[in-house]
Design a protein around this motif. Structure first.
Motif, PDB file in Angstrom:
ATOM      1  N   UNK A   1       9.839  67.136  57.555  1.00 51.91           N
ATOM      2  CA  UNK A   1      10.433  67.282  56.232  1.00 51.91           C
ATOM      3  C   UNK A   1      11.021  68.673  56.067  1.00 51.91           C
ATOM      4  N   UNK A   2      10.348  69.661  56.611  1.00 52.33           N
ATOM      5  CA  UNK A   2      10.855  71.020  56.561  1.00 52.33           C
ATOM      6  C   UNK A   2      11.102  71.516  57.974  1.00 52.33           C
ATOM      7  N   UNK A   3      11.992  72.423  58.112  1.00 49.14           N
ATOM      8  CA  UNK A   3      12.389  72.896  59.433  1.00 49.14           C
ATOM      9  C   UNK A   3      12.376  74.411  59.429  1.00 49.14           C
TER      10      UNK A   3
ATOM     11  N   UNK B   1       6.632  64.763  48.734  1.00 43.64           N
ATOM     12  CA  UNK B   1       5.566  64.902  49.738  1.00 43.64           C
ATOM     13  C   UNK B   1       4.346  64.078  49.341  1.00 43.64           C
ATOM     14  N   UNK B   2       3.991  64.130  48.054  1.00 45.97           N
ATOM     15  CA  UNK B   2       2.842  63.365  47.577  1.00 45.97           C
ATOM     16  C   UNK B   2       3.090  61.859  47.700  1.00 45.97           C
ATOM     17  N   UNK B   3       4.319  61.447  47.399  1.00 40.39           N
ATOM     18  CA  UNK B   3       4.674  60.031  47.537  1.00 40.39           C
ATOM     19  C   UNK B   3       4.499  59.580  48.989  1.00 40.39           C
ATOM     20  N   UNK B   4       5.003  60.370  49.909  1.00 37.09           N
ATOM     21  CA  UNK B   4       4.879  60.039  51.331  1.00 37.09           C
ATOM     22  C   UNK B   4       3.422  60.009  51.764  1.00 37.09           C
TER      23      UNK B   4
ATOM     24  N   UNK C   1       3.653  55.638  42.287  1.00 40.55           N
ATOM     25  CA  UNK C   1       5.017  55.309  41.885  1.00 40.55           C
ATOM     26  C   UNK C   1       5.623  56.533  41.198  1.00 40.55           C
ATOM     27  N   UNK C   2       6.822  56.896  41.606  1.00 39.44           N
ATOM     28  CA  UNK C   2       7.432  58.152  41.174  1.00 39.44           C
ATOM     29  C   UNK C   2       8.782  57.897  40.521  1.00 39.44           C
ATOM     30  N   UNK C   3       8.990  58.510  39.357  1.00 38.05           N
ATOM     31  CA  UNK C   3      10.267  58.442  38.648  1.00 38.05           C
ATOM     32  C   UNK C   3      10.878  59.835  38.600  1.00 38.05           C
ATOM     33  N   UNK C   4      12.118  59.958  39.076  1.00 34.85           N
ATOM     34  CA  UNK C   4      12.831  61.238  39.070  1.00 34.85           C
ATOM     35  C   UNK C   4      14.028  61.098  38.134  1.00 34.85           C
TER      36      UNK C   4
ATOM     37  N   UNK D   1      13.394  61.949  52.662  1.00 37.88           N
ATOM     38  CA  UNK D   1      11.961  61.674  52.728  1.00 37.88           C
ATOM     39  C   UNK D   1      11.695  60.355  53.436  1.00 37.88           C
ATOM     40  N   UNK D   2      12.466  59.318  53.097  1.00 36.42           N
ATOM     41  CA  UNK D   2      12.280  58.006  53.709  1.00 36.42           C
ATOM     42  C   UNK D   2      12.573  58.071  55.204  1.00 36.42           C
TER      43      UNK D   2
END
Length: 324
Positions: A4-6, A49-52, A62-65, A80-81
């Motif tokens: 996810x991060x590089x 990150x928490x969703x993953x 379940x996350x709403x943005x 993320x997916x």
């Protein structure tokens, strides 16, 4: 979280690798840079990150943005997916995009008429069932959630609460083990539905993102130009500040102009440089006006003219000020 991060990019930047370029924008991708990044939006990245992590652990989350267009919501979700798929070796996933015309049957399926005529009751499963997971929950990505009608939105309630779908007017219930991640525009954007509270209640978290600060927007403009138009980057650099400053000023008039405005303008200016070799202030203003015009179609005609005139005057002032 792996991938996810590089370490090759600035801390806190969300990486978009070359194999994801088709998810970025409808441009011909040129391999000038190793990767694009999404700057800022730290809260959104943390909740992704928490969703993953919930997917890995097999938990409901379940996350709403919520945020205006151009705030990297879809871009960050796609990354993320993709990262999660690489890590776990594949995951059940489906993306649906909100539309007032979409019916529940368009998403969950409908009665199998052929079997019904033979005396059986069964369902032709719709696209949401592609997200049904076995070893771990799948992912339903509902993009522009509040463009679905309230009638269609109801189907997400049962998915989030019970990981299943019941089919109206039948005794049939089918499992749909998937976590929902949804993005939506603010309620002052035209063409949207107010999501009922009983549906909002099913989300584990609802976060709000907004446009980044000026320094970050300048980085976005610079990265975009360097990535796609490296040959012309040095000639376009002087336009970053005028274009970003004008866009930010016009936002204060209540029209949600995102980074796409100045990025589209830079696209057009790069094409001008490629085709005729030069640009002037009038060309910059013309392309900026047309980029803005594509985003204000919901305004009355006289309001559009007034807004475009104000934007042109503001940009000309910024361009002339930049030369001093």
């Amino acid at each position: 979280m792996p991938d996810l991060y590089d370490s090759r990019v600035t801390s806190g930047a969300l990486c978009i690798r070359p194999d994801m370029q088709i998810l970025l924008m409808p441009h011909l991708v040129l391999p000038y840079m190793v990767e694009l990044v999404v700057f800022g939006q730290e809260e959104m990245k943390r909740y992704l990150r928490l969703f993953a992590e919930a997917i890995r652990l097999g938990l409901r989350f379940h996350l709403l943005i919520e945020g205006p267009p151009g705030t990297a919501k879809t871009l960050a979700v796609n990354q993320m997916v993709s990262s999660l798929k690489k890590e776990v070796g594949g995951i059940a996933y489906v993306r649906v995009t909100g539309s007032q015309d979409a019916l529940p049957s368009d998403l969950i399926g409908d009665l199998d008429i052929g079997k019904y005529r033979e005396g059986e009751i069964d369902i032709l499963a719709g696209p949401l069932f592609s997200a049904h997971g076995s070893d771990m929950p799948g992912i339903v990505y509902a993009d522009e959630l509040n463009r679905f009608s309230e009638y269609t939105l109801i189907i997400f309630t049962e998915i989030m609460a019970e990981w299943q779908v019941s089919f109206p007017k039948t005794p049939i219930t089918k499992p749909l083990r998937a976590n929902v991640i949804a993005t939506m525009n603010p309620y002052d954007i035209s063409g949207i539905t107010e999501v009922p509270q009983h549906i909002l209640d099913r989300f584990s978290a609802r976060i709000v993102v907004n446009y980044p600060d000026k320094e970050t927007e300048l980085k976005i403009a610079a990265q975009h130009t360097e990535y796609y138009y490296k040959k012309f980057a040095s000639r376009l650099k002087s336009l970053f500040h005028p274009l970003v400053s004008t866009t930010r000023a016009m936002r204060k008039l209540g029209v949600p102009l995102g980074p796409r405005i100045y990025l589209s303008t830079l696209d057009l200016l790069a094409l001008e440089l490629s085709s005729i070799g030069s640009i002037d202030n009038d060309i910059v203003i013309q392309h900026y006006e047309n980029a803005v015009r594509s985003r204000i179609g919901n305004l009355e005609e006289d309001k559009q003219s007034e807004f475009l005139s104000t934007a042109s005057i503001a940009l000309r002032g910024e361009l002339e000020g930049a030369k001093k």
